[in-house]
Design an enzyme around this catalytic site. Structure first.
Site, PDB file in Angstrom:
ATOM      1  N   ASP A  45     -11.120 -25.646  14.434  1.00 47.41           N
ATOM      2  CA  ASP A  45     -10.947 -24.399  13.688  1.00 47.41           C
ATOM      3  C   ASP A  45      -9.595 -24.428  13.012  1.00 47.41           C
ATOM      4  O   ASP A  45      -8.631 -24.996  13.530  1.00 47.41           O
ATOM      5  CB  ASP A  45     -11.135 -23.162  14.568  1.00 47.41           C
ATOM      6  CG  ASP A  45     -10.206 -23.120  15.766  1.00 47.41           C
ATOM      7  OD1 ASP A  45      -9.084 -22.595  15.639  1.00 47.41           O
ATOM      8  OD2 ASP A  45     -10.609 -23.593  16.845  1.00 47.41           O
ATOM      9  N   GLU A 136      -8.717 -11.583  21.783  1.00 48.17           N
ATOM     10  CA  GLU A 136      -7.900 -12.173  22.842  1.00 48.17           C
ATOM     11  C   GLU A 136      -6.612 -11.372  23.007  1.00 48.17           C
ATOM     12  O   GLU A 136      -6.470 -10.291  22.440  1.00 48.17           O
ATOM     13  CB  GLU A 136      -7.596 -13.620  22.488  1.00 48.17           C
ATOM     14  CG  GLU A 136      -6.951 -13.782  21.111  1.00 48.17           C
ATOM     15  CD  GLU A 136      -6.638 -15.218  20.759  1.00 48.17           C
ATOM     16  OE1 GLU A 136      -5.677 -15.748  21.356  1.00 48.17           O
ATOM     17  OE2 GLU A 136      -7.329 -15.807  19.909  1.00 48.17           O
TER      18      GLU A 136
END
Length: 247
Positions: A45, A136
């Site tokens: 990513d 997160e």
């Protein structure tokens, strides 16, 4: 995942919760695939940190899929998104887009709408992964759950997911780690039945899974390696990855 326009989020996250995973094992960076993931399709990513990615080189080094950061909150768009997203497709790498959630800034629905308008779309062409939600530890504050209660966090994620599904026809993949999920959602099982899990854990094994999930679909096992950005694997074959992209 890598942040784009603030000091490194990795250090904040790891310092705040060392049980998420260590960046190294025995002082040595995880440079290779963990043994039990060998043979699975490799991917990565990227965000604006990687700038103009050499996609041909990434493909030659084993990249079979990539998630590209598109947006954050409702105020940030990755300025390299078009080059990264379209470049991956031109190199015949399966690609998708992700959104970094900042739940204390606006509603899940609002952020999902912004994401879809700015790169978070999906098509069943076999080359486009479902949109992904990166949720997160809060990199901007000591309030690691963004000041939201567990119930409000679950509600925020549900709102985001519902809007993505309404706009694209797909539920988002959820990127998270076990410790954050347990702390900030109460280890909610509300999404396991119809959301693919993208698990973050920098170790030789994927470890414990958030409640309700019996397996991960993607595993981010390191934040550096032979591919640009963070290192990932897909839990299946290339044929299964293409089917997952088609929906």
């Amino acid at each position: 995942m890598a942040r784009d326009h603030k000091p490194s989020r990795r250090r904040v996250t790891i310092a705040a919760a060392t049980s998420v995973a260590a960046l190294t094992l025995g002082g040595t960076a995880l440079a290779e695939l963990p043994a039990h993931a060998a043979g699975l399709p490799r991917g990565h990513d990227v965000s604006s940190h990687q700038k103009h990615v050499n996609w041909g080189k990434a493909k030659s080094k084993g990249a079979r899929f990539v998630y590209v950061k598109a947006t954050e909150s409702t105020t940030y768009k990755n300025p390299y998104f078009t080059q990264q997203y379209n470049g991956a497709r031109q190199a015949r790498i399966v690609r998708g887009a992700y959104h970094f959630a900042v739940p204390n800034k606006s509603s899940g629905r609002t952020q999902a709408s912004y994401f879809v308008r700015n790169g978070g779309a999906w098509s069943g062409d076999g080359w486009t992964l479902p949109p992904a939600l990166d949720i997160e530890y809060n990199p901007y504050s000591a309030k690691k759950c963004y000041g939201l209660s567990k119930a409000r966090m679950v509600s925020w994620i549900r709102s985001f997911s519902d809007e993505v599904r309404r706009a694209t026809g797909r539920r988002p993949v959820i990127y998270t780690n076990y410790n954050w999920w347990k702390k900030c959602t109460g280890n909610s099982q509300a999404f396991a039945a119809n959301h693919a899990l993208w698990l973050a854990r920098y170790d030789e094994s994927s470890g414990a899974l958030p409640a309700g999930w019996s397996y991960w679909t993607f595993w981010q096992y390191d934040n550096g390696g032979s591919l640009p950005g963070d290192q990932n694997v897909f839990n299946g074959s290339m044929a299964q990855l293409k089917r997952f992209a088609r929906g």
